[in-house]
Design a protein around this motif. Structure first.
Motif, PDB file in Angstrom:
ATOM      1  N   ALA A 178      31.932  25.849  40.973  1.00  0.00           N
ATOM      2  CA  ALA A 178      33.190  25.109  41.057  1.00  0.00           C
ATOM      3  C   ALA A 178      34.154  25.464  39.934  1.00  0.00           C
ATOM      4  O   ALA A 178      35.364  25.244  40.045  1.00  0.00           O
ATOM      5  CB  ALA A 178      32.905  23.602  41.045  1.00  0.00           C
ATOM      6  N   ALA A 179      33.641  26.034  38.842  1.00  0.00           N
ATOM      7  CA  ALA A 179      34.507  26.394  37.716  1.00  0.00           C
ATOM      8  C   ALA A 179      35.273  27.693  37.975  1.00  0.00           C
ATOM      9  O   ALA A 179      36.148  28.055  37.184  1.00  0.00           O
ATOM     10  CB  ALA A 179      33.676  26.541  36.442  1.00  0.00           C
ATOM     11  N   PHE A 180      34.957  28.385  39.064  1.00  0.00           N
ATOM     12  CA  PHE A 180      35.569  29.676  39.347  1.00  0.00           C
ATOM     13  C   PHE A 180      36.372  29.605  40.644  1.00  0.00           C
ATOM     14  O   PHE A 180      35.884  29.108  41.653  1.00  0.00           O
ATOM     15  CB  PHE A 180      34.492  30.755  39.499  1.00  0.00           C
ATOM     16  N   SER A 181      37.580  30.117  40.615  1.00  0.00           N
ATOM     17  CA  SER A 181      38.385  30.186  41.833  1.00  0.00           C
ATOM     18  C   SER A 181      39.324  31.381  41.729  1.00  0.00           C
ATOM     19  O   SER A 181      39.680  31.816  40.627  1.00  0.00           O
ATOM     20  CB  SER A 181      39.201  28.908  42.048  1.00  0.00           C
ATOM     21  N   TRP A 182      39.738  31.896  42.872  1.00  0.00           N
ATOM     22  CA  TRP A 182      40.696  33.008  42.850  1.00  0.00           C
ATOM     23  C   TRP A 182      42.061  32.523  42.374  1.00  0.00           C
ATOM     24  O   TRP A 182      42.821  33.292  41.782  1.00  0.00           O
ATOM     25  CB  TRP A 182      40.784  33.655  44.222  1.00  0.00           C
ATOM     26  N   ARG A 183      42.389  31.260  42.618  1.00  0.00           N
ATOM     27  CA  ARG A 183      43.661  30.737  42.120  1.00  0.00           C
ATOM     28  C   ARG A 183      43.685  30.770  40.590  1.00  0.00           C
ATOM     29  O   ARG A 183      44.664  31.209  39.982  1.00  0.00           O
ATOM     30  CB  ARG A 183      43.908  29.318  42.617  1.00  0.00           C
ATOM     31  N   ARG A 184      42.594  30.286  39.960  1.00  0.00           N
ATOM     32  CA  ARG A 184      42.523  30.338  38.509  1.00  0.00           C
ATOM     33  C   ARG A 184      42.599  31.780  38.012  1.00  0.00           C
ATOM     34  O   ARG A 184      43.305  32.099  37.048  1.00  0.00           O
ATOM     35  CB  ARG A 184      41.228  29.687  38.017  1.00  0.00           C
ATOM     36  N   CYS A 185      41.893  32.682  38.702  1.00  0.00           N
ATOM     37  CA  CYS A 185      41.929  34.100  38.332  1.00  0.00           C
ATOM     38  C   CYS A 185      43.361  34.635  38.404  1.00  0.00           C
ATOM     39  O   CYS A 185      43.816  35.348  37.498  1.00  0.00           O
ATOM     40  CB  CYS A 185      41.010  34.885  39.267  1.00  0.00           C
ATOM     41  N   ALA A 186      44.076  34.276  39.481  1.00  0.00           N
ATOM     42  CA  ALA A 186      45.463  34.745  39.638  1.00  0.00           C
ATOM     43  C   ALA A 186      46.363  34.174  38.552  1.00  0.00           C
ATOM     44  O   ALA A 186      47.197  34.887  37.981  1.00  0.00           O
ATOM     45  CB  ALA A 186      45.987  34.363  41.016  1.00  0.00           C
ATOM     46  N   VAL A 220      39.832  38.164  28.742  1.00  0.00           N
ATOM     47  CA  VAL A 220      38.760  37.941  29.716  1.00  0.00           C
ATOM     48  C   VAL A 220      39.265  37.019  30.821  1.00  0.00           C
ATOM     49  O   VAL A 220      39.690  35.891  30.554  1.00  0.00           O
ATOM     50  CB  VAL A 220      37.510  37.346  29.045  1.00  0.00           C
ATOM     51  N   VAL A 221      39.244  37.528  32.043  1.00  0.00           N
ATOM     52  CA  VAL A 221      39.631  36.753  33.219  1.00  0.00           C
ATOM     53  C   VAL A 221      38.510  36.897  34.236  1.00  0.00           C
ATOM     54  O   VAL A 221      38.317  37.977  34.803  1.00  0.00           O
ATOM     55  CB  VAL A 221      40.964  37.239  33.824  1.00  0.00           C
ATOM     56  N   ALA A 222      37.764  35.828  34.447  1.00  0.00           N
ATOM     57  CA  ALA A 222      36.633  35.874  35.363  1.00  0.00           C
ATOM     58  C   ALA A 222      37.096  36.000  36.807  1.00  0.00           C
ATOM     59  O   ALA A 222      38.204  35.589  37.160  1.00  0.00           O
ATOM     60  CB  ALA A 222      35.776  34.620  35.203  1.00  0.00           C
ATOM     61  N   GLU A 223      36.240  36.563  37.629  1.00  0.00           N
ATOM     62  CA  GLU A 223      36.519  36.647  39.059  1.00  0.00           C
ATOM     63  C   GLU A 223      36.394  35.262  39.686  1.00  0.00           C
ATOM     64  O   GLU A 223      36.070  34.280  39.010  1.00  0.00           O
ATOM     65  CB  GLU A 223      35.569  37.656  39.717  1.00  0.00           C
ATOM     66  N   GLY A 224      36.657  35.164  40.979  1.00  0.00           N
ATOM     67  CA  GLY A 224      36.688  33.862  41.621  1.00  0.00           C
ATOM     68  C   GLY A 224      35.923  33.804  42.919  1.00  0.00           C
ATOM     69  O   GLY A 224      35.343  34.794  43.379  1.00  0.00           O
ATOM     70  N   VAL A 225      35.928  32.642  43.511  1.00  0.00           N
ATOM     71  CA  VAL A 225      35.291  32.428  44.817  1.00  0.00           C
ATOM     72  C   VAL A 225      36.102  31.365  45.539  1.00  0.00           C
ATOM     73  O   VAL A 225      36.715  30.492  44.915  1.00  0.00           O
ATOM     74  CB  VAL A 225      33.815  32.001  44.648  1.00  0.00           C
ATOM     75  N   ASP A 226      36.147  31.451  46.826  1.00  0.00           N
ATOM     76  CA  ASP A 226      36.969  30.528  47.616  1.00  0.00           C
ATOM     77  C   ASP A 226      36.356  30.416  49.005  1.00  0.00           C
ATOM     78  O   ASP A 226      35.345  31.077  49.312  1.00  0.00           O
ATOM     79  CB  ASP A 226      38.405  31.068  47.697  1.00  0.00           C
ATOM     80  N   VAL A 227      36.973  29.607  49.875  1.00  0.00           N
ATOM     81  CA  VAL A 227      36.499  29.523  51.250  1.00  0.00           C
ATOM     82  C   VAL A 227      36.508  30.921  51.846  1.00  0.00           C
ATOM     83  O   VAL A 227      37.385  31.731  51.498  1.00  0.00           O
ATOM     84  CB  VAL A 227      37.398  28.581  52.088  1.00  0.00           C
ATOM     85  N   PRO A 228      35.534  31.252  52.687  1.00  0.00           N
ATOM     86  CA  PRO A 228      34.522  30.388  53.295  1.00  0.00           C
ATOM     87  C   PRO A 228      33.235  30.225  52.498  1.00  0.00           C
ATOM     88  O   PRO A 228      32.246  29.712  53.033  1.00  0.00           O
ATOM     89  CB  PRO A 228      34.233  31.121  54.606  1.00  0.00           C
ATOM     90  N   PHE A 229      33.236  30.632  51.224  1.00  0.00           N
ATOM     91  CA  PHE A 229      32.016  30.520  50.429  1.00  0.00           C
ATOM     92  C   PHE A 229      31.917  29.110  49.855  1.00  0.00           C
ATOM     93  O   PHE A 229      32.400  28.821  48.753  1.00  0.00           O
ATOM     94  CB  PHE A 229      32.007  31.587  49.331  1.00  0.00           C
ATOM     95  N   GLU A 230      31.299  28.231  50.609  1.00  0.00           N
ATOM     96  CA  GLU A 230      31.111  26.833  50.226  1.00  0.00           C
ATOM     97  C   GLU A 230      29.806  26.352  50.819  1.00  0.00           C
ATOM     98  O   GLU A 230      29.272  26.953  51.762  1.00  0.00           O
ATOM     99  CB  GLU A 230      32.286  25.985  50.696  1.00  0.00           C
ATOM    100  N   LEU A 259      44.656  39.636  45.149  1.00  0.00           N
ATOM    101  CA  LEU A 259      45.938  39.811  45.845  1.00  0.00           C
ATOM    102  C   LEU A 259      46.281  38.583  46.682  1.00  0.00           C
ATOM    103  O   LEU A 259      47.422  38.106  46.659  1.00  0.00           O
ATOM    104  CB  LEU A 259      45.888  41.045  46.744  1.00  0.00           C
ATOM    105  N   ALA A 260      45.309  38.080  47.434  1.00  0.00           N
ATOM    106  CA  ALA A 260      45.572  36.900  48.260  1.00  0.00           C
ATOM    107  C   ALA A 260      45.985  35.718  47.404  1.00  0.00           C
ATOM    108  O   ALA A 260      46.906  34.964  47.763  1.00  0.00           O
ATOM    109  CB  ALA A 260      44.326  36.556  49.091  1.00  0.00           C
ATOM    110  N   ALA A 261      45.346  35.549  46.261  1.00  0.00           N
ATOM    111  CA  ALA A 261      45.675  34.423  45.385  1.00  0.00           C
ATOM    112  C   ALA A 261      47.030  34.617  44.718  1.00  0.00           C
ATOM    113  O   ALA A 261      47.802  33.661  44.564  1.00  0.00           O
ATOM    114  CB  ALA A 261      44.583  34.250  44.335  1.00  0.00           C
ATOM    115  N   LEU A 262      47.354  35.846  44.321  1.00  0.00           N
ATOM    116  CA  LEU A 262      48.663  36.110  43.726  1.00  0.00           C
ATOM    117  C   LEU A 262      49.781  35.820  44.718  1.00  0.00           C
ATOM    118  O   LEU A 262      50.813  35.222  44.370  1.00  0.00           O
ATOM    119  CB  LEU A 262      48.755  37.570  43.279  1.00  0.00           C
TER     120      LEU A 262
END
Length: 362
Positions: free
Chosen positions: A340-348, A153-163, A25-28
């Motif tokens: 690094a290949a996964f992000s919520w933006r890419r998922c959105a 297939v749409v993989a989940e993502g990861v974003d800040v603060p997970f760095e 939702l945040a990425a959308l």
């Protein structure tokens, strides 16, 4: 597009599905070139965690939001279609098919059996289906009779603060959880109810092996507590394992816990995706994971993979990471590169592409 966020008001909000719904939702909402997104957010908490009842209780809120916004389509990101809205105008994300596969070996009660049968019929008729991994797409084809090619297939993502870069507040956040950096093993997930898939019994047994060998370190289980955590705590006392339960923590605190851990572990017997593994890798925590479900595809060579359900093998892997500085250092570098290949933006963005396949339909 209307997104059904009813999962955020029940126990799923503190589990992996809730993290997926919130992250997506945040990425959308942050996309500048995506379609307008409305969200169905029922007020308050669900009165029951019974799957059928909580689904039915959420339907009036979703349908009310649909009547108010008149969306092109409705998205069920928590795996459940909406009643009363044309199924050809719905997209549903399937996270796993464990309820159906478990029902094949241990028949559920009449209420749950009816719920699962209804959900299966509805899913087969939805206009579009998303699977969080190719593993889930294949398992859904076998368990639900839905051709695998119907899933995107749409993989989940990861974003800040997970760095992986340490944050100035890390030490304080860990202290707020009652944990100091270094020398602990971390697992994250919901423990509201016992879940054999998570193999926490195997994890405690493995930690007990290290304890008996004089190599024991504290075990930190971060997540919502309940009957599941009570069961694990009893086993930890029997095995002499030092256990710490900080409860449900914020994303910033969880990221700080990952960055301070000597090792992160996800010994699951099955994972449809494995979001805790992705978050651990993104934070540079040396990761040990079960060779099950989607975890091998997700982790690649950025984790030590062990046979699920084997405490001796898990103990050996934990001992290697805790005792071999070079191995731990390699995993700390490999994890962020893999994540690094996964992000919520890419998922959105990939999810919006699925939405658009419905817009052109009558």
């Amino acid at each position: 597009m209307l997104v059904d966020a009813t999962a955020l008001r029940d126990g799923r909000g503190a589990a992996g599905i809730g993290r997926y719904v919130a992250g997506l939702l945040a990425a959308l909402e942050a996309l500048t070139d995506g379609p307008p997104v409305a969200v169905a957010r029922p007020p308050g908490r669900a009165r029951s965690e019974n799957r059928g009842w909580r689904w039915l209780a959420g339907q009036p809120w979703v349908l009310g939001a649909a009547a108010a916004h008149r969306p092109e389509a409705v998205h069920g990101p928590a795996g459940e279609p909406v009643l009363g809205w044309p199924l050809r105008r719905q997209v549903v994300t399937v996270h796993d098919v464990v309820p159906w596969t478990a029902a094949a070996t241990a028949p559920p009660g009449r209420g749950l059996a009816t719920f699962l049968a209804v959900q299966c019929r509805l899913l087969r008729r939805c206009g579009a289906l998303i699977a969080v991994s190719s593993t889930v797409a294949g398992e859904a084809a076998a368990a639900l009779g839905i051709p695998a090619e119907r899933f995107t297939v749409v993989a989940e993502g990861v974003d800040v603060p997970f760095e992986s870069d340490p944050a100035a507040a890390d030490a304080g956040l860990r202290a707020g959880c009652g944990v100091r950096a270094g020398g602990y093993v971390l697992w994250a997930g919901s423990m509201r109810s016992p879940d054999p898939r998570k193999a926490l019994d195997v994890l405690v047994e493995a930690m007990g092996v290290l304890e008996a060998e004089g190599r024991g370190v504290p075990l930190v289980l971060a997540g919502a507590t309940g009957a599941g955590s009570e069961q694990v705590a009893a086993l930890a006392r029997e095995r002499g394992v030092g256990l710490h339960l900080p409860g449900f923590v914020s994303d910033r605190s969880l990221a700080a816990l990952y960055r301070g851990a000597a090792a992160a572990v996800l010994p699951s017997r099955h994972e449809g995706f494995g979001l805790p593994a992705l978050e651990a890798m993104a934070c540079g925590a040396p990761l040990i994971a079960g060779r099950a479900g989607n975890l091998p595809d997700l982790c690649g060579d950025a984790a030590l993979l062990v046979p699920p359900g084997d405490p001796r093998e898990l103990a050996a892997a934990l001992g290697a990471v805790l005792g071999e500085a070079a191995l731990a250092a390699r995993l700390r570098v490999a994890g962020p590169r893999r994540a690094a290949a996964f992000s919520w933006r890419r998922c959105a963005e990939e999810t919006v592409a699925v939405y658009r396949t419905l817009y052109s339909r009558p």
